[in-house]
Design a protein around this motif. Structure first.
Motif, PDB file in Angstrom:
ATOM      1  N   GLY A 120       2.999  11.123   7.123  1.00 43.71           N
ATOM      2  CA  GLY A 120       4.026  10.087   7.013  1.00 43.71           C
ATOM      3  C   GLY A 120       3.579   8.789   6.374  1.00 43.71           C
ATOM      4  N   MET A 121       2.292   8.617   6.125  1.00 43.42           N
ATOM      5  CA  MET A 121       1.858   7.373   5.472  1.00 43.42           C
ATOM      6  C   MET A 121       1.498   7.621   4.012  1.00 43.42           C
ATOM      7  N   PHE A 122       1.643   6.560   3.208  1.00 47.51           N
ATOM      8  CA  PHE A 122       1.195   6.632   1.823  1.00 47.51           C
ATOM      9  C   PHE A 122      -0.277   6.236   1.765  1.00 47.51           C
ATOM     10  N   CYS A 123      -1.059   6.973   0.963  1.00 42.79           N
ATOM     11  CA  CYS A 123      -2.444   6.581   0.754  1.00 42.79           C
ATOM     12  C   CYS A 123      -2.898   7.094  -0.603  1.00 42.79           C
ATOM     13  N   THR A 148      -4.286  -7.111  -9.277  1.00 40.78           N
ATOM     14  CA  THR A 148      -3.319  -7.691  -8.351  1.00 40.78           C
ATOM     15  C   THR A 148      -2.316  -6.591  -8.050  1.00 40.78           C
ATOM     16  N   THR A 149      -2.037  -6.360  -6.790  1.00 38.80           N
ATOM     17  CA  THR A 149      -1.183  -5.239  -6.413  1.00 38.80           C
ATOM     18  C   THR A 149      -0.090  -5.692  -5.464  1.00 38.80           C
ATOM     19  N   THR A 150       1.159  -5.417  -5.847  1.00 44.36           N
ATOM     20  CA  THR A 150       2.285  -5.667  -4.948  1.00 44.36           C
ATOM     21  C   THR A 150       2.870  -4.325  -4.553  1.00 44.36           C
ATOM     22  N   LEU A 151       3.088  -4.150  -3.258  1.00 48.59           N
ATOM     23  CA  LEU A 151       3.746  -2.910  -2.852  1.00 48.59           C
ATOM     24  C   LEU A 151       4.944  -3.244  -1.982  1.00 48.59           C
ATOM     25  N   SER A 152       6.011  -2.491  -2.170  1.00 50.86           N
ATOM     26  CA  SER A 152       7.204  -2.697  -1.362  1.00 50.86           C
ATOM     27  C   SER A 152       7.644  -1.374  -0.779  1.00 50.86           C
ATOM     28  N   ALA A 153       8.115  -1.430   0.467  1.00 51.91           N
ATOM     29  CA  ALA A 153       8.503  -0.201   1.166  1.00 51.91           C
ATOM     30  C   ALA A 153       9.451  -0.581   2.300  1.00 51.91           C
ATOM     31  N   GLU A 154      10.048   0.450   2.875  1.00 45.29           N
ATOM     32  CA  GLU A 154      10.932   0.242   4.008  1.00 45.29           C
ATOM     33  C   GLU A 154      10.116  -0.333   5.175  1.00 45.29           C
ATOM     34  N   GLN A 155      10.574  -1.453   5.716  1.00 48.80           N
ATOM     35  CA  GLN A 155       9.809  -2.174   6.748  1.00 48.80           C
ATOM     36  C   GLN A 155       9.581  -1.334   8.007  1.00 48.80           C
ATOM     37  N   HIS A 156      10.606  -0.608   8.408  1.00 48.66           N
ATOM     38  CA  HIS A 156      10.572   0.094   9.677  1.00 48.66           C
ATOM     39  C   HIS A 156       9.555   1.246   9.653  1.00 48.66           C
ATOM     40  N   ARG A 157       9.591   2.027   8.558  1.00 47.35           N
ATOM     41  CA  ARG A 157       8.674   3.168   8.480  1.00 47.35           C
ATOM     42  C   ARG A 157       7.263   2.762   8.094  1.00 47.35           C
ATOM     43  N   TYR A 158       7.150   1.688   7.314  1.00 46.91           N
ATOM     44  CA  TYR A 158       5.838   1.303   6.751  1.00 46.91           C
ATOM     45  C   TYR A 158       5.558  -0.170   7.020  1.00 46.91           C
ATOM     46  N   PRO A 159       5.393  -0.515   8.293  1.00 47.49           N
ATOM     47  CA  PRO A 159       5.161  -1.926   8.611  1.00 47.49           C
ATOM     48  C   PRO A 159       3.854  -2.481   8.024  1.00 47.49           C
ATOM     49  N   VAL A 160       2.882  -1.624   7.752  1.00 47.53           N
ATOM     50  CA  VAL A 160       1.588  -2.100   7.240  1.00 47.53           C
ATOM     51  C   VAL A 160       1.470  -1.754   5.751  1.00 47.53           C
ATOM     52  N   LEU A 161       1.226  -2.774   4.929  1.00 46.83           N
ATOM     53  CA  LEU A 161       1.099  -2.593   3.473  1.00 46.83           C
ATOM     54  C   LEU A 161      -0.251  -3.152   3.035  1.00 46.83           C
ATOM     55  N   LEU A 162      -1.140  -2.290   2.532  1.00 43.83           N
ATOM     56  CA  LEU A 162      -2.506  -2.725   2.215  1.00 43.83           C
ATOM     57  C   LEU A 162      -2.913  -2.347   0.795  1.00 43.83           C
ATOM     58  N   SER A 163      -3.771  -3.181   0.220  1.00 42.67           N
ATOM     59  CA  SER A 163      -4.453  -2.798  -1.025  1.00 42.67           C
ATOM     60  C   SER A 163      -5.808  -3.507  -1.062  1.00 42.67           C
ATOM     61  N   ASN A 164      -6.490  -3.449  -2.189  1.00 41.74           N
ATOM     62  CA  ASN A 164      -7.838  -4.021  -2.258  1.00 41.74           C
ATOM     63  C   ASN A 164      -7.805  -5.541  -2.266  1.00 41.74           C
ATOM     64  N   ASP A 199       2.712   3.251   9.323  1.00 41.58           N
ATOM     65  CA  ASP A 199       2.915   2.687  10.656  1.00 41.58           C
ATOM     66  C   ASP A 199       1.589   2.819  11.387  1.00 41.58           C
ATOM     67  N   LEU A 200       0.783   1.796  11.259  1.00 50.32           N
ATOM     68  CA  LEU A 200      -0.589   1.890  11.741  1.00 50.32           C
ATOM     69  C   LEU A 200      -0.885   0.747  12.702  1.00 50.32           C
ATOM     70  N   TRP A 201      -1.784   1.026  13.619  1.00 51.19           N
ATOM     71  CA  TRP A 201      -2.314  -0.024  14.480  1.00 51.19           C
ATOM     72  C   TRP A 201      -3.740  -0.299  14.029  1.00 51.19           C
ATOM     73  N   CYS A 202      -4.218  -1.487  14.374  1.00 53.64           N
ATOM     74  CA  CYS A 202      -5.617  -1.733  14.015  1.00 53.64           C
ATOM     75  C   CYS A 202      -6.382  -2.392  15.139  1.00 53.64           C
ATOM     76  N   VAL A 203      -7.677  -2.142  15.125  1.00 57.62           N
ATOM     77  CA  VAL A 203      -8.605  -2.889  15.971  1.00 57.62           C
ATOM     78  C   VAL A 203      -9.256  -3.912  15.063  1.00 57.62           C
ATOM     79  N   GLU A 204      -9.314  -5.153  15.525  1.00 59.21           N
ATOM     80  CA  GLU A 204      -9.866  -6.214  14.680  1.00 59.21           C
ATOM     81  C   GLU A 204     -11.120  -6.795  15.308  1.00 59.21           C
ATOM     82  N   ASP A 205     -12.053  -7.163  14.457  1.00 62.36           N
ATOM     83  CA  ASP A 205     -13.279  -7.796  14.924  1.00 62.36           C
ATOM     84  C   ASP A 205     -13.720  -8.770  13.840  1.00 62.36           C
ATOM     85  N   ARG A 206     -14.878  -9.412  14.049  1.00 61.78           N
ATOM     86  CA  ARG A 206     -15.364 -10.363  13.051  1.00 61.78           C
ATOM     87  C   ARG A 206     -16.845 -10.136  12.833  1.00 61.78           C
TER      88      ARG A 206
END
Ligand code: ARG
Ligand code: ZN
Length: 885
Positions: A120-123, A148-164, A199-206
């Protein structure tokens, strides 16, 4: 699919690109039934490519061109030429801007190359040549651009939008869609591009870098896996610290992200700032991942992170140079793992793997140098030779230069070539310039394929107190390379006296001894070294730490090997002596089996392993490694003609005899360790790995005795343990046992409990696929119908089909050819959906020359059948045609 026979591409034909791309601006509009990609390329003529304005040839495959502009002028069909692999047009100025819009179909991309959907996710996966399936581009690593990368998608299905790179803007659109823009300031080739929407969750650290910059670390996974990320995060932080300390390399962006995806052709990918991983190389926690899986996660996280310098900041000029980044980065991750865990155990594991698998590749029809000079399909060259032998080549440079000069060389390499796309020669030049060491002859390791043989013989002159080692090196012919020139072979050695002490080493002509363990350089086809002041006949400890990837032979007696097992101060060579002893004993049993004689195990092997088991001062992981007999794959590799059935029978006989003879010490060790495991919560650290590895190998021996108390112990471990390492071993010993009822019950309970965890089910499939009891193929065919199995997921293919053909040798090589027919059927089916995976499954069939005439004929017939099966991908065509040549 290919429309014509794929062409061979040659290193000698390399030419610099005619045009360069300075800036790349991408916009992705992601929809359920298609994706629109708009690319704006700011381009110019390459000043290094000569005069005039040649045609611009962009790479592009499976793209539907919607619009094309040159400097804002819309081009008509007469202004360009389009084929199924290229778009050609004529620039009119030195500097210009190309705008293209294309439609692509990630939702139906089963090859998992380019932009695709997984759970279900784009990669994306762009290395090596996937970017050309996303947009028209100069898809070659020596064209480096900012993105420079812009991506647009349906908010509900793809809440997380990432690139380099770094996030610079985001917002929502009408219709429930949203967008985000990312900017990567570092110039990079297209193969390092990545995009993720899901639709991904993340663990964040520093992480605070050596120059006190703060970096945000994020690991993105599907929500149900958020509890399995901590180990990868810990590994990432350790890797970042280690690369600063050992190589002086600091991270360069403000954010570093890892995303786990379920459908992935390889292990992981080092895209700039946005690594994409096979979920099997990220997710790990005690209940679901084994110790080996934990160590693999640590190693792969490190590997991809290390690529940020060895691969991204300094990249490859062309794909023939792949080992420039892969060999170096494998060497870096191996040293990291050695520093984090047990150095000797890591070396033993790597050498056992190299000798079983890379040596087989180097002796087969796909043999190629670390830097290949031709290929049809680059995906076929992500090989053990480029990666693991490439790493051995780096290790030899490290050995020859020593750690300080090696570091000086790597500093010079990174400083000199930062931001460039370079060659293996450039790397060697930096090492030479920094160290003053001439590596001209050494470079043959990059250009000559095949595993060198090094034959060593000795003579001791008691009257003169001299000891002479006579060396002869040679290398078998490989495809396209009939004759080989001598290699530079670093040979680390010591000489042991009758008490096992190392003697001072003084060569003829030296005025004093130079240590007691030293590295000699073997550079000629035949060469001798004479040591002086050697007062007694010594025993040599040769190729310590496996100082070169060669096949060494020395006429050791079994008693001498037993002596080395006890006394060699080099831990690797103690293990190696045990392996050589076991090889001699097993080869004797193989001969007895072939002659129809009664099998008789040399009691010296029992005695040697008894003393290992009874030695409480030995590291438990070492005890476990020394108890592991050479695998059937390795015994195959060292045979001229591999007798599958005799190898299996001999090894199983030896294991059963050892289990009976050593029951007491094995049982004592097992119970002591299981007792600790029972009372210790799971910890993913080296001392705990060691305890469990000895416990588990002991259990696998003990189970061969069929004693009721061992069955009870296996069931207790299976049911009561708190971790996958113990559980999976208990399951494996049950599966390989004759206790049908207990086996069926355990398999059923396991599948019920873990049915929703794909990675755990992979292990369940593998354990059964590798079971060598009769009827292996039928079990695998039945498992292919299991609801958790799918040919669309590469991990599943590897877990079931790969494990059967690669590990279950006695069933795969069934004399009626049924295993071969089965594998060929799977390759033909995968060829149509995922060529890379299809091609990788072919490995076992390409080794047909190792077997008897009847099996050879059956294997060749299946290769012929694949060749005749219709339109083959370039991946499968290359491997099959080279194997039959
Ligand atoms: N560069 C990646 C790694 O070694 C491997 C990517 C290979 N991809 C492929 N399609 N062959 O970390
Ligand atoms: Zn790599």
């Amino acid at each position: 699919m290919r429309t014509e026979q794929p062409k061979m591409i040659y290193l000698k034909d390399y030419q610099v690109p005619d045009y360069l791309i300075d800036e790349t601006h991408l916009t992705f509009e992601l929809f359920e039934d298609h994706t629109l990609v708009h690319a704006q390329l700011v381009m110019r003529r390459n000043p290094d490519a000569g005069a005039g304005l040649p045609a611009l040839v962009l790479d592009g495959q499976q793209l539907e061109l919607l619009e094309l502009k040159l400097d804002d002028r819309v081009l008509g069909a007469a202004d360009y030429q389009l084929t199924d692999s290229h778009l050609t047009l004529q620039p009119t100025q030195e500097q210009f801007v190309i705008d293209s819009s294309v439609r692509i179909h990630p939702e139906s991309n089963t090859a998992l190359e380019g932009l695709y959907k997984s759970s279900g996710m784009f990669c994306t996966q762009c290395e090596a040549e996937g970017f050309r399936k996303i947009t028209y581009y100069l898809d070659r690593p020596d064209v480096m651009s900012t993105f420079t990368t812009t991506l647009s998608a349906e908010q509900h299905r793809y809440p997380v939008l990432l690139s380099n790179g770094n996030p610079i803007a985001s917002g929502s659109e009408e219709g429930g869609r949203h967008w985000a823009t990312w900017e990567d300031p570092f110039k990079k080739p297209a193969y390092l591009f990545a995009l993720v929407a899901g639709d991904l969750w993340c663990v964040e650290d520093r992480f605070t870098t050596m120059s006190a910059r703060e970096v945000t670390l994020r690991i993105y996974v599907e929500p149900e896996n958020i509890d399995k990320v901590q180990h990868a995060m810990d590994s990432l932080k350790k890797s970042m610290k280690w690369d600063e300390e050992v190589y002086g390399r600091e991270y360069d962006l403000d954010i570093f992200m890892i995303v786990a995806v379920n459908d992935f052709n390889m292990g992981a990918m080092e895209n700039k700032g946005l690594n994409i991983f096979n979920s099997s190389c990220v997710l790990a926690k005690a209940e679901t991942a084994t110790d080996a899986a934990h160590q693999r996660v640590e190693a792969v996280v490190a590997h991809e992170y290390f690529h940020n310098w060895s691969g991204n900041r300094v990249t490859c000029r062309d794909w023939f140079q792949l080992s420039l980044k892969e060999g170096f980065t494998v060497f870096r991750d191996a040293e990291f793992s050695a520093d984090m865990n047990s150095r000797t155990v890591k070396r033993i594991e790597d050498v056992a793997y190299l000798r079983t698998h890379q040596f087989a590749e180097d002796a087969g029809p796909m043999a190629h140098p670390v830097r290949p000079d031709s290929f049809m399909e680059i995906s076929n060259f992500y090989t053990l030779t480029v990666y693991e032998k490439g790493s051995e080549v780096l290790r030899m440079i490290h050995t020859l230069l020593g750690p300080q000069l090696f570091r000086k060389g790597s500093d010079l390499y990174f400083a000199r070539h930062d931001g460039q796309a370079v060659t293996c020669d450039d790397f060697i030049k930096a090492m030479e310039d920094a160290s003053g060491v001439d590596l001209t002859q050494f470079k043959r390791w990059y250009s000559q394929a095949g595993t060198p043989r090094l034959e060593v013989s000795e003579s001791y002159d008691a009257a003169a107190n001299t000891y002479r080692l006579q060396l002869r090196q040679s290398c078998p012919a490989t495809p396209g390379q009939a004759e080989k020139l001598p290699f530079v072979i670093p040979l680390e050695l010591a000489l042991l006296d009758a008490q096992g002490r190392e003697l001072p080493l003084q060569l003829v002509g030296e005025d004093k001894p130079v240590g007691t363990s030293r590295v000699l350089q073997v550079t000629q086809a035949e060469q001798a070294f004479t040591f002086v002041n050697i007062a007694e006949q010594p025993l040599p400890s040769l190729l310590r730490g496996f100082s070169a990837p060669v096949k060494l032979s020395f006429p050791y007696s079994r008693d001498q090997l037993m002596f080395l097992m006890q006394h060699d101060s080099d831990g690797f060579n103690r293990w190696e002596a045990g392996q050589q002893l076991a090889v001699q004993v097993l080869q004797e049993l193989i001969g007895q089996h072939q002659r129809g004689e009664l099998l008789v195990l040399d009691p010296r092997l029992v005695a040697a392993l008894r003393s290992v088991l009874e030695n409480d001062s030995l590291d438990q992981a070492m005890v476990a490694e020394m108890l592991s007999l050479p695998g059937e794959g390795y015994l195959t590799e060292i045979s001229d003609v591999a007798d599958v059935d005799a190898i299996h029978a001999a090894r199983e006989f030896a294991r059963a005899q050892l289990a009976e003879a050593l029951f007491e010490p094995l049982w004592a060790r097992y119970q002591a360790n299981r007792e600790v495991s029972r009372n210790t919560p799971y910890v993913a650290e080296s001392a705990h790995f060691a305890r469990r590895s000895l416990q588990n190998i002991a259990l696998s021996y003990l189970m061969l005795t069929g004693k009721p108390q061992v069955l009870a112990a296996a069931l207790e471990q299976y049911e009561a343990c708190d971790n996958m390492t113990e559980r999976l071993t208990a399951l494996a010993v049950l599966v390989n046992s004759p206790f049908e009822a207990e086996k069926a019950e355990a398999l059923k309970a396991f599948a019920e409990h873990f049915k929703d965890n794909a990675l755990v089910m992979d292990q369940w499939f593998s354990v059964q696929a590798a079971c060598t009891l009769p009827g292996g193929l039928a079990r695998v065919q039945a498992l292919m119908q299991h609801p958790a199995f799918t040919m669309k997921n590469p991990n599943k293919v590897r877990a079931l089909i790969g494990a059967f053909a690669g590990q279950n040798l006695v069933n795969f090589h069934a004399a009626d050819g049924s295993g071969y027919r089965f594998l060929a059927d799977q390759v033909i089916s995968l060829n149509a959906t995922n060529p890379q995976i299809a091609s990788r499954q072919l490995g076992p069939l390409t080794r047909w020359r190792k077997y008897d005439a009847s099996r050879q004929a059956l294997m060749r017939a299946e290769l012929e059948r694949i060749l005749a099966s219709g339109e083959l991908s370039s991946d499968v065509f290359e491997v099959v045609s080279k194997s039959l040549a």
